[in-house]
Motif scaffolding. Structure first.
Motif, PDB file in Angstrom:
ATOM      1  N   ARG A 209       0.823  -1.218   0.000  1.00 19.71           N
ATOM      2  CA  ARG A 209       0.000   0.000   0.000  1.00 19.71           C
ATOM      3  C   ARG A 209       0.853   1.264   0.000  1.00 19.71           C
ATOM      4  O   ARG A 209       0.372   2.331  -0.368  1.00 19.71           O
ATOM      5  N   ILE A 210       2.131   1.124   0.417  1.00 18.24           N
ATOM      6  CA  ILE A 210       3.043   2.264   0.354  1.00 18.24           C
ATOM      7  C   ILE A 210       3.244   2.667  -1.107  1.00 18.24           C
ATOM      8  O   ILE A 210       3.319   3.854  -1.442  1.00 18.24           O
ATOM      9  N   HIS A 211       3.317   1.667  -1.992  1.00 14.14           N
ATOM     10  CA  HIS A 211       3.536   1.923  -3.417  1.00 14.14           C
ATOM     11  C   HIS A 211       2.246   2.323  -4.131  1.00 14.14           C
ATOM     12  O   HIS A 211       2.264   3.187  -5.011  1.00 14.14           O
ATOM     13  N   THR A 212       1.139   1.696  -3.758  1.00 15.52           N
ATOM     14  CA  THR A 212      -0.123   1.941  -4.468  1.00 15.52           C
ATOM     15  C   THR A 212      -0.869   3.163  -3.950  1.00 15.52           C
ATOM     16  O   THR A 212      -1.710   3.719  -4.658  1.00 15.52           O
ATOM     17  N   GLY A 213      -0.572   3.568  -2.699  1.00 19.05           N
ATOM     18  CA  GLY A 213      -1.277   4.702  -2.108  1.00 19.05           C
ATOM     19  C   GLY A 213      -2.628   4.326  -1.529  1.00 19.05           C
ATOM     20  O   GLY A 213      -3.393   5.191  -1.068  1.00 19.05           O
ATOM     21  N   GLU A 214      -2.941   3.026  -1.530  1.00 16.72           N
ATOM     22  CA  GLU A 214      -4.230   2.560  -1.019  1.00 16.72           C
ATOM     23  C   GLU A 214      -4.327   2.763   0.493  1.00 16.72           C
ATOM     24  O   GLU A 214      -3.386   2.470   1.240  1.00 16.72           O
ATOM     25  N   LYS A 215      -5.497   3.254   0.947  1.00 11.37           N
ATOM     26  CA  LYS A 215      -5.749   3.463   2.378  1.00 11.37           C
ATOM     27  C   LYS A 215      -7.141   2.941   2.703  1.00 11.37           C
ATOM     28  O   LYS A 215      -8.108   3.698   2.784  1.00 11.37           O
ATOM     29  N   PRO A 216      -7.259   1.613   2.894  1.00  8.98           N
ATOM     30  CA  PRO A 216      -8.579   0.989   3.047  1.00  8.98           C
ATOM     31  C   PRO A 216      -9.230   1.173   4.416  1.00  8.98           C
ATOM     32  O   PRO A 216     -10.424   0.917   4.559  1.00  8.98           O
ATOM     33  N   PHE A 217      -8.469   1.573   5.416  1.00 12.20           N
ATOM     34  CA  PHE A 217      -9.026   1.709   6.758  1.00 12.20           C
ATOM     35  C   PHE A 217      -9.426   3.169   6.983  1.00 12.20           C
ATOM     36  O   PHE A 217      -8.574   4.050   7.139  1.00 12.20           O
ATOM     37  N   VAL A 218     -10.747   3.416   6.991  1.00 12.88           N
ATOM     38  CA  VAL A 218     -11.281   4.779   7.022  1.00 12.88           C
ATOM     39  C   VAL A 218     -11.946   5.063   8.366  1.00 12.88           C
ATOM     40  O   VAL A 218     -12.685   4.238   8.906  1.00 12.88           O
ATOM     41  N   CYS A 219     -11.665   6.242   8.886  1.00 13.75           N
ATOM     42  CA  CYS A 219     -12.252   6.663  10.155  1.00 13.75           C
ATOM     43  C   CYS A 219     -13.736   6.974   9.963  1.00 13.75           C
ATOM     44  O   CYS A 219     -14.101   7.740   9.066  1.00 13.75           O
ATOM     45  N   ASP A 220     -14.615   6.414  10.807  1.00 12.23           N
ATOM     46  CA  ASP A 220     -16.061   6.635  10.713  1.00 12.23           C
ATOM     47  C   ASP A 220     -16.445   8.066  11.081  1.00 12.23           C
ATOM     48  O   ASP A 220     -17.490   8.558  10.643  1.00 12.23           O
ATOM     49  N   SER A 221     -15.593   8.717  11.871  1.00 12.06           N
ATOM     50  CA  SER A 221     -15.938  10.049  12.365  1.00 12.06           C
ATOM     51  C   SER A 221     -15.594  11.163  11.374  1.00 12.06           C
ATOM     52  O   SER A 221     -16.377  12.086  11.162  1.00 12.06           O
ATOM     53  N   GLN A 236      -8.263   7.221  15.972  1.00  8.14           N
ATOM     54  CA  GLN A 236      -9.602   7.273  16.561  1.00  8.14           C
ATOM     55  C   GLN A 236      -9.590   7.764  18.006  1.00  8.14           C
ATOM     56  O   GLN A 236     -10.606   8.248  18.510  1.00  8.14           O
ATOM     57  N   ARG A 237      -8.438   7.662  18.648  1.00  5.76           N
ATOM     58  CA  ARG A 237      -8.337   8.158  20.025  1.00  5.76           C
ATOM     59  C   ARG A 237      -8.504   9.670  20.103  1.00  5.76           C
ATOM     60  O   ARG A 237      -8.875  10.210  21.152  1.00  5.76           O
ATOM     61  N   THR A 238      -8.226  10.352  18.983  1.00  2.92           N
ATOM     62  CA  THR A 238      -8.431  11.805  18.977  1.00  2.92           C
ATOM     63  C   THR A 238      -9.914  12.147  19.042  1.00  2.92           C
ATOM     64  O   THR A 238     -10.289  13.245  19.454  1.00  2.92           O
ATOM     65  N   HIS A 239     -10.771  11.195  18.632  1.00  6.74           N
ATOM     66  CA  HIS A 239     -12.220  11.401  18.679  1.00  6.74           C
ATOM     67  C   HIS A 239     -12.813  10.897  19.998  1.00  6.74           C
ATOM     68  O   HIS A 239     -13.724  11.506  20.555  1.00  6.74           O
ATOM     69  N   THR A 240     -12.295   9.766  20.483  1.00  5.02           N
ATOM     70  CA  THR A 240     -12.858   9.154  21.692  1.00  5.02           C
ATOM     71  C   THR A 240     -12.303   9.763  22.980  1.00  5.02           C
ATOM     72  O   THR A 240     -12.919   9.646  24.046  1.00  5.02           O
ATOM     73  N   GLY A 241     -11.131  10.397  22.875  1.00  2.01           N
ATOM     74  CA  GLY A 241     -10.530  10.981  24.079  1.00  2.01           C
ATOM     75  C   GLY A 241      -9.697   9.986  24.876  1.00  2.01           C
ATOM     76  O   GLY A 241      -9.166  10.316  25.940  1.00  2.01           O
ATOM     77  N   GLU A 242      -9.554   8.767  24.375  1.00  4.45           N
ATOM     78  CA  GLU A 242      -8.768   7.751  25.075  1.00  4.45           C
ATOM     79  C   GLU A 242      -7.283   8.124  25.072  1.00  4.45           C
ATOM     80  O   GLU A 242      -6.718   8.496  24.042  1.00  4.45           O
ATOM     81  N   LYS A 243      -6.638   8.016  26.240  1.00  5.60           N
ATOM     82  CA  LYS A 243      -5.219   8.341  26.376  1.00  5.60           C
ATOM     83  C   LYS A 243      -4.535   7.262  27.220  1.00  5.60           C
ATOM     84  O   LYS A 243      -4.368   7.416  28.439  1.00  5.60           O
TER      85      LYS A 243
END
Length: 295
Positions: A209-221, A236-243
């Motif tokens: 995916r580094i070569h193809t540029g593919e990014k299949p994992f998308v954030c729902d938020s 996703q922790r930036t949305h949930t507040g988990e630290k």
């Protein structure tokens, strides 16, 4: 004196490069020939010039006495360390006209331009496969065609024979990778683009995916995409507040481990990133970059 006498320059008939003297032209012409008369007496690797062989022999000593005083990076060659230092201070000599990305050497810039044009100028003499970067071709030849040199001739190095099928290899590492195909253990999965060896098929797919540029994992938020699930989870922790990463000295928490590492430097006083102009130290590369703009 030649700057005053306006000499007649000599042009290379192959690439049209201009040389000041016949001696320099003769030296330059070696870049176009396939003759590699200088051979290492340890591993039989060959080179076009004597100084390249001298530099190569340092590999067998294993001594890396050129050390970066910022991050501890060690190398056998002084020139490599000088280029490495520039990466800390972001001192780019050349920039891409298309995207503005900075580079330290012309070879890096020319290789990067192939990404935009799609050109693959480095072709394997054995199978004809072409690559964007020269080091991709080198890695491919070492992993896929270990018994051939760059000119396609059989290698003169010592041979390692597989006890199961009798196949012969020039490098011990190549033999070990081959043996794993018989045993099914520690099988190497090779990237067909750059030749990098991965330990599993899933790692290979993620690497590609580094070569193809593919990014299949998308954030729902927010819809931002990532190459692997781990990076998505951190985001996703930036949305949930988990630290989950907590400082054991002051109790402050962070979403990522690298952020905690930088934070702890405020407690310890460690300043690994230093400005080459005023010697002021910083806890992170980002702060160093911001400071350098003041100069």
């Amino acid at each position: 004196m030649r700057t005053h006498t306006a000499p007649r320059f000599i042009e290379c008939e192959v690439c049209s490069k201009i040389c000041m003297t016949t001696k320099l032209l003769k030296k330059h012409m070696k870049t176009h020939t396939k003759d590699r008369p200088y051979m290492c007496n340890i591993c039989s690797k060959t080179y076009k010039r004597s100084f390249e062989l001298s530099a190569h022999k340092k590999v067998h000593t294993g001594v890396k006495n050129h050390i970066c005083n910022i991050c501890g990076y060690a190398t056998m060659y002084k020139a490599n360390l000088e280029i490495h230092h520039k990466r800390h201070i972001m001192e780019f000599r050349l920039h891409c006209e298309v995207c503005g990305k900075g580079f330290y050497t012309n070879s890096e810039l020319q290789g990067h331009k192939n990404v935009h044009t799609g050109e693959r100028p480095f072709q394997c003499d054995v199978c004809g496969k072409a690559f964007i970067y020269k080091h991709y071709l080198t890695t491919h030849q070492r992993t896929q065609h270990p018994d051939f040199q760059r000119d396609g001739r059989a290698s003169l190095s010592r041979h390692y024979e597989c006890e199961s099928c009798g196949k012969v290899f020039s490098y011990k590492k190549s033999l070990l990778l081959h043996v794993s195909s018989h045993t099914g253990e520690n099988q190497a999965f090779l990237c067909d683009i750059c030749g990098k060896a991965l330990t599993s098929n899933s790692s290979l797919q993620c690497h590609r995916r580094i070569h193809t540029g593919e990014k299949p994992f998308v954030c729902d938020s927010c819809g931002k995409g990532f190459r692997n699930r781990g990076n998505l989870r951190i985001h996703q922790r930036t949305h949930t507040g988990e630290k989950p990463y907590r400082c054991d000295q002051c109790g402050k928490s962070f979403t990522q481990r690298p952020t905690l590492v930088v934070h702890k430097r405020y407690h310890t006083g460690q300043r690994p990133y230093r400005c080459q102009l005023c010697n002021k130290g910083f806890v992170s590369k980002t702060l160093l970059k911001t400071h350098q703009k003041s100069h």
